[in-house]
Design an enzyme around this catalytic site. Structure first.
Site, PDB file in Angstrom:
ATOM      1  N   LYS A   2      -1.644   3.449  -1.586  1.00  0.00           N
ATOM      2  CA  LYS A   2      -3.092   3.720  -1.473  1.00  0.00           C
ATOM      3  C   LYS A   2      -3.323   4.794  -0.424  1.00  0.00           C
ATOM      4  O   LYS A   2      -2.492   5.078   0.441  1.00  0.00           O
ATOM      5  CB  LYS A   2      -3.861   2.443  -1.130  1.00  0.00           C
ATOM      6  N   GLY A  38       5.612   0.317   6.575  1.00  0.00           N
ATOM      7  CA  GLY A  38       5.004   0.500   7.880  1.00  0.00           C
ATOM      8  C   GLY A  38       4.274   1.811   8.053  1.00  0.00           C
ATOM      9  O   GLY A  38       4.083   2.266   9.182  1.00  0.00           O
ATOM     10  N   GLY A  65       3.472  -3.122   0.716  1.00  0.00           N
ATOM     11  CA  GLY A  65       3.643  -4.567   0.625  1.00  0.00           C
ATOM     12  C   GLY A  65       2.463  -5.249  -0.030  1.00  0.00           C
ATOM     13  O   GLY A  65       2.621  -6.171  -0.830  1.00  0.00           O
ATOM     14  N   SER A  86       0.415  -3.868  -2.192  1.00  0.00           N
ATOM     15  CA  SER A  86       0.457  -3.498  -3.603  1.00  0.00           C
ATOM     16  C   SER A  86       1.453  -4.370  -4.358  1.00  0.00           C
ATOM     17  O   SER A  86       1.175  -4.847  -5.469  1.00  0.00           O
ATOM     18  CB  SER A  86       0.837  -2.025  -3.734  1.00  0.00           C
ATOM     19  N   ASP A 104      -5.550  -5.664   2.540  1.00  0.00           N
ATOM     20  CA  ASP A 104      -5.404  -4.589   1.563  1.00  0.00           C
ATOM     21  C   ASP A 104      -5.007  -5.075   0.169  1.00  0.00           C
ATOM     22  O   ASP A 104      -5.007  -4.279  -0.776  1.00  0.00           O
ATOM     23  CB  ASP A 104      -4.365  -3.562   2.042  1.00  0.00           C
TER      24      ASP A 104
END
Length: 284
Positions: free
Chosen positions: A17, A104, A110, A112, A144
């Site tokens: 993203k 990171g 992660g 997603s 997220d």
């Protein structure tokens, strides 16, 4: 999807993203912050493969050359949605991660992956959970995760989880991932962070209100991010992506983005990728 052979793993595209801007408009009673942002997706993506097994175990196979925690967001997602599994469903889950999204870097890899597992197991187990239920489960995993369940570019408010679909321009970007790990908690907890941005509208954003409020703090704390933004600034108007460490430079074409990439240091982790408002979730 209806023609997929039952004995094959379900393959799901799991994109990165990008936050096209980010404003911090207040601090909430629950300790989180009120935000405004626009989410888009990137062509840069992982592939998540899911297959059901009879051994009642959630396992993960990594098809990449870096280590992840034994219980990452993908495994946690499978265990969480497993609470909704019906008695006649196969109990076990084998998840294979083919990762290319850097970890990171603030690109949501992660999250997603977790969303891909939730959507995939909802299909394989025939749970028939609607989007609202999946969003609720996703929120329990991370801030997220919900946007990847939505699967469409969105104007986001609240803690970043109140969505309105939007259609910003899809553009090519130079994505630079500096060699540092930015702690989102440290950034939001920093005393110099401005937490009182006035709220704007989507129309304000379209007219040029597209700064990232976190950027000054991240630049002050992390020299590799500051260096990357300074170098990209020679070519245009780069921005911090979310809380970082990744930064991006919008370009008018692939040719322009690729030309800029070729002039940047070859030893840095830099990608050329196009943004997307939607994506095909299931792949052959």
């Amino acid at each position: 999807m209806s023609n997929r052979p039952n004995n094959l793993p379900l393959r799901i595209l799991s994109p990165a993203k990008i936050n096209l801007f980010l404003r911090v408009t207040g601090k909430r009673p629950d300790g989180y912050h009120d935000l405004q942002t626009v989410f888009q997706f990137l062509q840069l993506h992982d592939i998540v493969e899911i297959e059901l097994t009879e051994d009642a175990v959630v396992s993960r196979i990594d098809q990449h050359d870096f280590e992840l925690p034994e219980v990452d967001l993908a495994v946690r997602a499978a265990r969480l949605i497993g609470q909704y599994r019906k008695p006649d469903n196969l109990p076990g889950v084998r998840i294979t991660l083919n990762k290319t999204i850097p970890c990171g870097a603030g690109m949501g890899g992660g999250s997603s992956n977790a969303a891909s597992v939730l959507v995939g197991l909802n299909y394989l187990w025939r749970l028939n959970l609607d989007e609202f239920a999946l969003l609720d489960i996703g929120t329990q995993l991370g801030a997220d995760v919900p946007i990847f369940i939505k699967g469409h570019a969105c104007w986001a408010e609240g803690a970043g989880n109140i969505f309105t679909s939007c259609i910003p321009p899809e553009r090519w970007h130079v994505i630079w991932i500096p060699d540092c790990v930015v702690s989102t908690r440290d950034v939001f907890g920093h005393p110099d962070l401005n937490r009182n941005d006035p709220k704007i509208t989507y129309q304000d954003y379209q007219q040029g209100c597209c700064q990232n409020t976190l950027e000054p703090v991240v630049r002050a704390l992390f020299k590799p991010v500051d260096d990357a933004l300074s170098i990209l600034g020679q070519y245009g108007k780069p921005q911090l992506n979310g809380s970082g460490s990744s930064v991006f430079l919008p370009c008018e074409s692939f040719a322009e983005a690729n030309s800029i990439r070729e002039e940047l240091p070859a030893n840095e982790n830099i990608h050329v990728s196009r943004s997307m408002n939607t994506f095909e979730r299931f792949v052959a």
